[in-house]
Design an enzyme around this catalytic site. Sequence first.
Site, PDB file in Angstrom:
ATOM      1  N   LYS A 151      24.917 -36.404  27.090  1.00 37.44           N
ATOM      2  CA  LYS A 151      24.091 -37.593  27.313  1.00 37.44           C
ATOM      3  C   LYS A 151      22.853 -37.545  26.425  1.00 37.44           C
ATOM      4  CE  LYS A 151      21.359 -39.806  30.896  1.00 37.44           C
ATOM      5  NZ  LYS A 151      20.994 -39.828  32.311  1.00 37.44           N
ATOM      6  N   GLU A 165      23.603 -25.495  24.398  1.00 42.14           N
ATOM      7  CA  GLU A 165      24.962 -24.947  24.456  1.00 42.14           C
ATOM      8  C   GLU A 165      25.937 -25.856  23.703  1.00 42.14           C
ATOM      9  OE1 GLU A 165      22.902 -25.367  26.969  1.00 42.14           O
ATOM     10  OE2 GLU A 165      23.009 -23.741  28.429  1.00 42.14           O
ATOM     11  N   GLY A 177      24.031 -37.309  34.478  1.00 37.50           N
ATOM     12  CA  GLY A 177      25.096 -36.467  33.944  1.00 37.50           C
ATOM     13  C   GLY A 177      26.151 -36.127  34.982  1.00 37.50           C
ATOM     14  N   ARG A 178      25.721 -35.737  36.174  1.00 41.59           N
ATOM     15  CA  ARG A 178      26.682 -35.297  37.194  1.00 41.59           C
ATOM     16  C   ARG A 178      27.422 -36.470  37.842  1.00 41.59           C
ATOM     17  NH1 ARG A 178      21.465 -34.084  38.084  1.00 41.59           N
ATOM     18  NH2 ARG A 178      20.375 -34.977  39.883  1.00 41.59           N
ATOM     19  N   GLU A 232      22.394 -29.843  42.277  1.00 43.35           N
ATOM     20  CA  GLU A 232      21.457 -30.357  41.272  1.00 43.35           C
ATOM     21  C   GLU A 232      20.783 -31.636  41.784  1.00 43.35           C
ATOM     22  OE1 GLU A 232      22.592 -31.627  37.108  1.00 43.35           O
ATOM     23  OE2 GLU A 232      21.656 -29.747  36.569  1.00 43.35           O
ATOM     24  N   HIS A 234      42.454 -15.109  52.148  1.00 47.87           N
ATOM     25  CA  HIS A 234      42.629 -13.667  51.939  1.00 47.87           C
ATOM     26  C   HIS A 234      41.411 -13.082  51.237  1.00 47.87           C
ATOM     27  CE1 HIS A 234      46.766 -14.113  53.259  1.00 47.87           C
ATOM     28  NE2 HIS A 234      46.695 -15.277  52.632  1.00 47.87           N
ATOM     29  N   LYS A 258      15.087 -23.503  30.529  1.00 48.46           N
ATOM     30  CA  LYS A 258      15.375 -23.885  29.141  1.00 48.46           C
ATOM     31  C   LYS A 258      14.186 -23.546  28.250  1.00 48.46           C
ATOM     32  CE  LYS A 258      18.277 -27.902  30.230  1.00 48.46           C
ATOM     33  NZ  LYS A 258      18.398 -29.349  30.121  1.00 48.46           N
TER      34      LYS A 258
END
Length: 550
Positions: A207, A213, A268-269, A354, A385, A513
Amino acid sequence: MKPNLTDLPSWSALESHAEQIKPLHMRDMFANDPERFERFFTEAAGIKLDYSKNRITPETKSLLTELAREAQLPEKIEAMFQGKAINTTEQRPALHIALRNLTNGPIEVDGSDIMPEVRDTLQQMDKFVWRIHSAQWRGFSNKPFTDIISIGIGGSFLGPKLVSAALKPYWNNALNCHYVANIDGSHITEVLKHVNPETTLFIIQSKSFGTQETLENTKVARSWFLRNGGNLETIAKHFVAVTANTQSAIDFGIQEDNIFPMWDWVGGRYSLWSAIGLPIALAIGMDGFKALLSGANAMDNHFRTAPLEENLPVTLGLLGIWYGNFLGADSHAILPYDHYLRGLPAHIQQLDMESNGKSVDLNGDPTDYTTGPIIWGGAGANGQHAYHQLLHQGTRLSPADFIIPLQSHNPVANHHAILFANCLSQTQALMQGKTAQEAKQELLDKGLGEDEAEKLAPHKVISGNKPSNTLLFDKATPRTVGALIALYEHKVYVQGAIWNINSFDQWGVELGKQLGNEILNKLLQSSSSAQLDASTEGLVDLYSQYGASI
Ligand SMILES: O=P(O)(O)OC[C@H]1O[C@](O)(CO)[C@@H](O)[C@@H]1O
């Protein structure tokens, strides 16, 4: 001035009510109310919700609904749909609902209708997907594409990754879909090992087009491409981008025609419904992508119009508030009993944590109540398990959502019946538990002596009374997956609205950041003047001594 949440009459009523509920066991609630399943069952947009295995009574439900009303939830829901600037710290609306608005009715931001841009972008996606699928758009050596690599992180990664995996049965199979997110070089290295540069298409998803990254991974992908047969002219055939920051994408070297827009009114999410969903559309085709949108849209309509008492996102949101604010839970598990939905916990984790991991309210005042829970989980039955032991006998309370389709895409032998039985037996065991008497009797029945049985029984006692929701749908189809994800998006909004926090910003991630850049300068140029604390300085030294040289 609006009263603080904890000053609302329903809040104190819920506090007193919680004291009455705490000693009650769900076993007795079921025994005393044969209608309990029907009473606490609701469905919408293809999603069925059984919430009868919760520590609630009809009074709990009406008090929670009262809290929602006193906290002005209906007004806040409407504010979202009307495009009000509910992201107050960034002065923006949160309009993911516009991306799946299938009525063509206008939705306005600052007085102008955003729907034409939404429709244009869908058309741009449609055309692109068609060109790739029909092999009109090919790689530099004129071969059709076989692989797409989506480079993005956070919301530009988790949603598309979840959905493309969830809808694997609908893949057109001509294209493999890969994701690269992490700055750990091993991620991109491993993905690039398995693809051919001649037939690989990269989608750069960011965005902001400023995420470290993503940009660093894109540089690596670009040089890999140039080293392996591609050149500056053919980059345009292999690199497209999705971003709200067109200029930065152009400056980075992406051709303008290859850029799909997104907008600052979508977080973004919440963005998998936008062109960020391009990998999904390429994997399952545009009809499938539109079906995904229509499932989400059906949930949106339900959320906006259904009475609070029958409203799925409101119900899930209020139950979370009940456990978090009144019964002391601090986490919530997402347990999909569907291999295809195994990415759901990670997506909901980002979506929820977030959005609602906040500790100041909309006025900037510290909240005097807890907010978003820790979200965790994984696919069932595997978790049984592993971590379910803690759910059954641990000291912490973690309500859980069990999510399961009624039908499997792969009806292998009795697998689905076994999976279904496992899912139900977990919710049943969590609810009813095993008493000391039952545990002892079981041991006696197995032939243990009185003393031995007495000694061992406490270890086998399961307190029960552990809450769970069961969410069901016919099958994981584009429509049901769309509705399911939208359900969680709205649940998060319900909780954020009641807690009076901003669910749509994420300032907390910024400090890391900022500091990360300072540390990176230190690591790369030992002359950096950044002042570090002793621990960080010591760790930087270790890297300089050992890491840098390897
Ligand atoms: O799409 P972008 O701008 O690269 O951001 C990626 C992710 O980074 C975050 O800002 C958090 O760092 C998320 O909210 C976002 O989804």
